[in-house]
Design a protein around this motif. Structure first.
Motif, PDB file in Angstrom:
ATOM      1  N   PHE A  85      39.637  48.678  40.713  1.00 28.62           N
ATOM      2  CA  PHE A  85      39.966  49.853  41.505  1.00 28.62           C
ATOM      3  C   PHE A  85      41.454  50.190  41.397  1.00 28.62           C
ATOM      4  O   PHE A  85      42.279  49.311  41.183  1.00 28.62           O
ATOM      5  N   SER A  87      43.336  50.966  43.787  1.00 31.09           N
ATOM      6  CA  SER A  87      44.047  50.252  44.851  1.00 31.09           C
ATOM      7  C   SER A  87      43.820  48.744  44.740  1.00 31.09           C
ATOM      8  O   SER A  87      44.225  47.996  45.604  1.00 31.09           O
ATOM      9  N   ALA A  89      41.635  46.991  45.717  1.00 32.61           N
ATOM     10  CA  ALA A  89      40.590  46.682  46.697  1.00 32.61           C
ATOM     11  C   ALA A  89      40.289  45.189  46.746  1.00 32.61           C
ATOM     12  O   ALA A  89      39.139  44.785  46.841  1.00 32.61           O
ATOM     13  N   LEU A  90      41.319  44.362  46.679  1.00 31.44           N
ATOM     14  CA  LEU A  90      41.102  42.925  46.864  1.00 31.44           C
ATOM     15  C   LEU A  90      40.819  42.685  48.337  1.00 31.44           C
ATOM     16  O   LEU A  90      41.519  43.216  49.192  1.00 31.44           O
ATOM     17  N   PHE A  91      39.786  41.891  48.628  1.00 31.69           N
ATOM     18  CA  PHE A  91      39.417  41.664  50.027  1.00 31.69           C
ATOM     19  C   PHE A  91      40.543  40.922  50.733  1.00 31.69           C
ATOM     20  O   PHE A  91      40.852  39.784  50.380  1.00 31.69           O
ATOM     21  N   PRO A  92      41.150  41.558  51.736  1.00 32.15           N
ATOM     22  CA  PRO A  92      42.343  40.951  52.343  1.00 32.15           C
ATOM     23  C   PRO A  92      42.037  39.685  53.132  1.00 32.15           C
ATOM     24  O   PRO A  92      42.920  38.885  53.383  1.00 32.15           O
ATOM     25  N   HIS A  93      40.757  39.508  53.534  1.00 31.92           N
ATOM     26  CA  HIS A  93      40.421  38.349  54.359  1.00 31.92           C
ATOM     27  C   HIS A  93      39.947  37.170  53.522  1.00 31.92           C
ATOM     28  O   HIS A  93      39.605  36.131  54.060  1.00 31.92           O
ATOM     29  N   LEU A  94      39.924  37.357  52.206  1.00 28.95           N
ATOM     30  CA  LEU A  94      39.484  36.259  51.338  1.00 28.95           C
ATOM     31  C   LEU A  94      40.638  35.827  50.443  1.00 28.95           C
ATOM     32  O   LEU A  94      41.512  36.627  50.108  1.00 28.95           O
ATOM     33  N   PHE A 102      33.376  36.164  44.553  1.00 25.66           N
ATOM     34  CA  PHE A 102      32.519  37.033  45.373  1.00 25.66           C
ATOM     35  C   PHE A 102      31.310  37.570  44.592  1.00 25.66           C
ATOM     36  O   PHE A 102      30.167  37.471  45.036  1.00 25.66           O
ATOM     37  N   GLY A 103      31.579  38.127  43.431  1.00 24.82           N
ATOM     38  CA  GLY A 103      30.489  38.704  42.642  1.00 24.82           C
ATOM     39  C   GLY A 103      29.516  37.646  42.160  1.00 24.82           C
ATOM     40  O   GLY A 103      28.301  37.864  42.138  1.00 24.82           O
ATOM     41  N   GLU A 105      28.772  34.839  43.622  1.00 19.22           N
ATOM     42  CA  GLU A 105      27.909  34.420  44.724  1.00 19.22           C
ATOM     43  C   GLU A 105      26.755  35.396  44.889  1.00 19.22           C
ATOM     44  O   GLU A 105      25.607  34.997  45.078  1.00 19.22           O
ATOM     45  N   ASN A 106      27.083  36.671  44.840  1.00 19.10           N
ATOM     46  CA  ASN A 106      26.040  37.663  45.040  1.00 19.10           C
ATOM     47  C   ASN A 106      25.019  37.660  43.912  1.00 19.10           C
ATOM     48  O   ASN A 106      23.870  38.027  44.114  1.00 19.10           O
ATOM     49  N   ARG A 150      38.578  39.288  38.867  1.00 21.62           N
ATOM     50  CA  ARG A 150      37.418  39.425  39.736  1.00 21.62           C
ATOM     51  C   ARG A 150      36.347  40.286  39.072  1.00 21.62           C
ATOM     52  O   ARG A 150      35.153  39.996  39.156  1.00 21.62           O
ATOM     53  N   ALA A 151      36.797  41.355  38.410  1.00 20.57           N
ATOM     54  CA  ALA A 151      35.833  42.268  37.799  1.00 20.57           C
ATOM     55  C   ALA A 151      35.240  41.697  36.513  1.00 20.57           C
ATOM     56  O   ALA A 151      34.110  42.009  36.154  1.00 20.57           O
ATOM     57  N   PRO A 154      31.950  38.228  36.546  1.00 16.44           N
ATOM     58  CA  PRO A 154      30.478  38.261  36.412  1.00 16.44           C
ATOM     59  C   PRO A 154      30.011  38.698  35.024  1.00 16.44           C
ATOM     60  O   PRO A 154      28.835  38.978  34.856  1.00 16.44           O
TER      61      PRO A 154
ATOM     62  N   ASP B 162      37.313  51.604  49.786  1.00 14.31           N
ATOM     63  CA  ASP B 162      37.414  50.849  48.528  1.00 14.31           C
ATOM     64  C   ASP B 162      36.866  49.426  48.651  1.00 14.31           C
ATOM     65  O   ASP B 162      36.209  48.933  47.737  1.00 14.31           O
ATOM     66  N   PHE B 163      37.165  48.776  49.789  1.00 16.92           N
ATOM     67  CA  PHE B 163      36.720  47.384  49.935  1.00 16.92           C
ATOM     68  C   PHE B 163      35.199  47.306  49.884  1.00 16.92           C
ATOM     69  O   PHE B 163      34.632  46.441  49.218  1.00 16.92           O
ATOM     70  N   LEU B 170      30.493  44.444  43.136  1.00 18.39           N
ATOM     71  CA  LEU B 170      30.343  43.024  42.811  1.00 18.39           C
ATOM     72  C   LEU B 170      28.997  42.503  43.319  1.00 18.39           C
ATOM     73  O   LEU B 170      28.887  41.381  43.782  1.00 18.39           O
ATOM     74  N   TYR B 171      27.989  43.360  43.249  1.00 16.94           N
ATOM     75  CA  TYR B 171      26.597  42.964  43.426  1.00 16.94           C
ATOM     76  C   TYR B 171      26.203  42.587  44.850  1.00 16.94           C
ATOM     77  O   TYR B 171      25.217  41.893  45.058  1.00 16.94           O
ATOM     78  N   ARG B 180      29.942  40.426  54.967  1.00 18.42           N
ATOM     79  CA  ARG B 180      31.061  39.720  54.346  1.00 18.42           C
ATOM     80  C   ARG B 180      32.319  40.554  54.202  1.00 18.42           C
ATOM     81  O   ARG B 180      33.390  40.023  53.971  1.00 18.42           O
TER      82      ARG B 180
END
Lengths: 358, 264, 297
Positions: A85, A87, A89-94, A102-103, A105-106, A150-151, A154, B162-163, B170-171, B180
């Protein structure tokens, strides 16, 4: 060379936002292992197109295939494409690690495989020692690398990049270009890169799709796009050029003979020219020689303005009422510069100009 | 000499007086709660006996229990309702009647509370609802919803989509995205909203007084009854305990909101 | 934007609880209130269904000895007093809040956060406790009377309570944070260089305040005015405790009609009038702010 498979096929895709048509019947193909760039000014529809590939937007009409399978009915989380992205868009809480995993796991990867892959990705972007940091503890360039890792983790069929370099400062941007390009060669993953920065596009891409006003203006290699632009929009948008309104005298195959306002007759490559009609002659500033470098068709003019740009100097030269932009490298010895007001000789080779009918 | 054109002479003093005025009543109540004398305003010495009296007052304890029960249930219901509504109203696409739904969710803020109180009183009497606790919970849930809704909505609006898109990319399925990514990121807003709803419910007098019947007296209604009998040091002690509890809650809630704001 | 995209059903059931709760406990009951206002008074409290304008008539007239209608200004006075006190409260809140909010907005970030926290804090304390506190201060033998007596200013004064001024004080005290916060929000956005630019263009402090700061704070003041005015119209605690129940406002007028089970249709009629007044205020506000908002966008 083995024939390359089609990673993405976009067929006659149109998109309306209310009464505004953002994309008008766009069709193109992207091949495996390709670094493909969507280039255009803001509002040209390039980001909309990217979001359609990712699944965040749907075309009004048309179809999109990923490796032969239609994907428009798939939600984003079921498409094997990943996005970097703008921005990040890295998850700020992780943590960095958790972001990369993350991907995986899903997708249901087992834990040991996940850990190995995450470690490998961190290593690939040289960020191993930052694994446990939070995104807000990273610099812009580091975040960019994590977003990439991250992208890519997967192993997507296609990686989508939405102006990923625009948030970085100039020096870092240059370095990241090379890194991105190398990463693409190493992983062999198809990259679809969106940018409004022509230099970035010319530097990195295998092929560039120039979008303007919701349509494809030109699709080709960087060299083709710069040297043989399809139309005036492309010639104007990529780099800088002088346009001369000319009269088309004769068209034979890919060449045309035209007459300039100064009365000069030029024969060169053409696109879309029709005999007896008006057209534009496009002449790049760096293709015009000055004084001792003036070869080919020679004209006399007077310098009306000078812009010193460091590595080179731009001159504006008045030739019988027509203004030419001429670019001259400031090479070898410093200070060889021409004062405004001076009479100079300009020259260009006929085949370095292009006749553009549209 | 440095001259700052943004400063106005005398403004500092005015602000000081203002804060004095703002905290004077609270300080007076707290101060006199330690007064040994029966008469509120005759100071005869320091004592904690009124706190003892307050804590052993079974009617008060009952009122606190009623208030807590109502507030906890109403807060939970209101927060859940508000969270769902905020998700749809902020993140949903092509939501029908979006503006009307926003008005409906915020309706209690647009009406004077006495009107709401009268309205539910008539409704409950018409449908023959006699369970006092249930009446209180229903009414409190309704007027707590906007207080829970506003911080959650603010948090969601302040968060770039975006998040959530990255998570989908990411699936992550919609439920995984919510669990999450969305929920952890708006949690400070949800907490602040729940806290606000809780305080509003605990604080409510007008509606609770209108619905008060029999054994279901909430804390403010009970205090109102005491006040009508005259000011007493025990009342001061009770008020001080309430002040302490409110300030504690407020500090937690405000620090959560501020921290949340600082991050985004 | 696309969070809910792949669960379109969520768009419906996500809003459903809010609609059901509000519909059942607010929208439907308010409809009933309107019906009751047109209903008739029951023999033993309560009410009867029907259609009669008697309750609204009662706001203006009373029946004389011979059943003739006499104009009765008693309730109109209450409505007027309510409007007047609410307006006055709003004006005082605005006059106090503007300089305070400006001062807070001019502080360095840490101090600013601390001051905002201090302004908000009393608002979290139970309303009844805050009103009660003024009872101790103003009351008979209260803190003020004691202090005045101690310095020998007065011998004995009648209670400072149970008048319009006491109610006004209590209402300003209760609702001022609702004014300060929005005013502060618009002041916070005020760029300090604007004030410097104003001085640079030869304006003094007073002219700057009048022509730069106040106009920019206006949206906040207007928003705060609505937030203060509306609950003031429906105030109940202040008139009962500080006004002593003698200086009635619409809020406690309505309450007494229901409290003693005395006259539900009349109480409902006053409630309808109150609601109409509030809606009028909100509509005027919406009409006033919309063109400005559109011009800004």
């Amino acid at each position: 060379m083995t024939p390359r498979g089609k990673a993405i096929e976009v067929k006659e895709v149109s998109k309306d936002f209310g009464t505004f048509r953002a994309l008008e019947s766009v069709s193109f193909e992207i091949f495996d292992n390709e670094f493909f760039t969507l280039l255009g000014p803001s509002g040209c529809g390039k980001t909309t197109l990217l979001r359609m590939l990712a699944g965040f937007d749907t075309p009004t009409t048309g179809s999109i295939h990923l490796h032969g399978r239609p994907i428009l009915d798939l939600p984003p989380h079921k498409r094997r494409v990943n996005t970097v992205f703008q921005s990040y868009a890295l998850f700020p809480h992780l943590s960095v690690e958790q972001n990369i995993a993350f991907g995986l796991e899903n997708l249901g990867w087992a834990k040991d495989r996940r850990l190995a892959r995450t470690a490998a990705m961190l290593d690939m972007v040289h960020m191993t020692q930052f694994a446990r940091r939070r995104p807000d503890q990273l610099s812009g360039g580091q975040r960019q690398r994590i977003a990439l890792a991250r992208a890519l983790a997967p192993e997507p069929e296609v990686l989508l990049l939405d102006e990923p370099l625009s948030a970085l400062d100039l020096k870092l941007r240059q370095a990241m270009r090379d890194e991105l390009r190398q990463l693409q060669r190493r992983t062999g993953i198809t990259f679809v890169f969106v940018t409004h920065d022509q230099e970035e596009a010319l530097d990195m891409s295998d092929r560039i799709c120039v979008l303007g006003q919701g349509r494809i203006q030109h699709l080709g290699t960087p060299n083709e796009i710069y040297e043989d632009p399809e139309n005036r929009f492309v010639a104007d948008f990529i780099g800088e050029t002088n346009f001369l309104a000319v009269e088309v005298l004769e068209v034979t195959g890919d060449r045309a003979r035209v007459r300039t306002p100064m009365g000069l007759e030029v024969t060169t490559f053409q696109k879309g020219a029709i005999a007896g009609q008006k057209a534009m002659l496009s002449l790049r500033p760096e293709k015009i020689g000055m004084e001792d470098q003036a070869t080919g068709e020679v004209m006399r003019g007077r310098i009306t303005n000078r812009n010193y740009m460091g590595g080179y100097t731009h001159y504006t030269v008045d030739v019988a009422g027509t203004e030419f932009r001429v670019s001259k490298r400031n090479a070898v010895t410093h200070g060889q510069s021409f004062e405004p007001g001076r009479e100079v000789t300009l020259g260009f080779r006929q085949d370095s100009a292009r006749v553009l009918g549209r | 000499m440095r001259q700052d054109v943004r400063r106005y002479p005398g403004l500092g003093l005015l602000v000081l007086l203002f804060f004095g005025w703002l905290y004077l009543p609270i300080a007076v109540v707290i101060g006199f709660s330690f007064n040994e004398n029966r008469l509120v305003s005759v100071w005869t010495g320091f004592s904690l006996k009124w706190y003892g009296a307050a804590l052993s007052n079974s009617a008060l304890v009952d009122a606190v229990r009623t208030s807590l029960t109502v507030a906890l249930i109403a807060t939970a219901l209101a927060t859940l309702t508000a969270l769902m509504a905020a998700l749809v109203l902020v993140r949903g696409r092509d939501v029908r009647a979006r503006r009307l739904s926003e008005v409906v969710v915020n309706l209690p803020l647009l009406l004077p509370e006495i009107v709401v109180a009268v309205a539910v009183l008539i409704l409950f009497s018409q449908i023959g609802l006699t369970n006092g606790l249930l009446k209180l919970i229903l009414a409190h849930t309704a007027f707590c919803i906007p207080f829970a809704f506003l911080p959650i909505r603010a948090r969601l609006q302040g968060m770039t989509p975006d998040f959530e898109e990255a998570a989908q990319d990411l699936y992550a399925s919609p439920w995984v995205v919510f669990r999450r990514v969305t929920l952890p990121l708006i949690l400070p807003g949800v907490f602040a909203g729940a806290m606000l709803a809780f305080v509003m419910s605990m604080d409510d007098f007008i509606t609770s007084n209108m619905l008060a019947s029999g054994g279901n007296t909430t804390l403010p209604v009970y205090i109102f009854g005491l006040i009508k009998q005259g000011t007493t040091p025990e009342l001061n002690a009770i008020s001080t305990l309430i002040i302490a509890a409110s300030l504690l809650l407020a500090t937690i809630a405000l620090s959560l909101t501020f921290r949340g704001r600082g991050k985004s | 934007m696309s969070g809910a995209r792949f669960r379109p059903d969520f768009r419906l059931w996500g809003l459903l609880p809010a609609w059901v709760i509000m519909g059942f406990t607010l929208i439907l009951p308010i409809g009933i209130v309107v019906l009751v206002a047109f209903g008739t008074r029951g023999a033993y409290g309560g009410f009867g269904w029907g259609f009669s304008g008697a309750s609204f008539q009662q706001i203006l007239f009373q029946k004389g000895w011979t059943e003739e209608l006499e104009f009765n200004p008693q309730y109109l006075e209450i409505i007027a007093r309510t409007l007047w006190l609410a307006a006055l409260t709003t004006a005082i809140c605005a006059a106090l809040a503007t300089p305070v909010a400006y001062y807070i907005a001019c502080q360095p970030p840490k101090r600013r956060a601390a001051l905002v926290y201090l302004v908000t804090l009393p608002f979290w304390v139970s309303m009844i406790v805050r009103v009660y506190a003024w009872l101790i201060i103003l009351g008979n033998d209260g803190v003020i009377e004691k202090s005045l007596r101690a310095v020998g200013l007065v011998e004995d004064i009648d209670s400072l309570l149970f008048n319009n001024t006491a109610m006004l004080l209590g209402m300003v005290y209760s609702y001022i944070p609702l004014m300060i916060l929005p005013v502060f929000a618009s002041m916070e956005k005020l760029d300090g260089t604007l004030i410097e630019a104003s001085h640079d263009l030869y304006a003094n402090r007073w002219v700057t305040a009048r022509r730069v700061i106040l106009p920019l704070a206006r949206p906040g003041i207007v928003a705060g005015a609505v937030l203060v005015f509306v609950p003031c119209l429906g105030a109940v605690l202040e008139p009962i405790l500080l006004g002593g129940g003698k200086q009635m406002l619409m809020g406690n007028l309505i309450q007494t009609q229901f409290g003693g089970g005395r006259n539900w249709p009349f109480g409902a009629a006053v409630a309808v009038v109150l609601m109409a007044l509030v809606m009028l205020v909100l509509m005027i506000n919406a009409l006033r702010t919309r063109p400005a908002g559109e011009a800004a966008a």
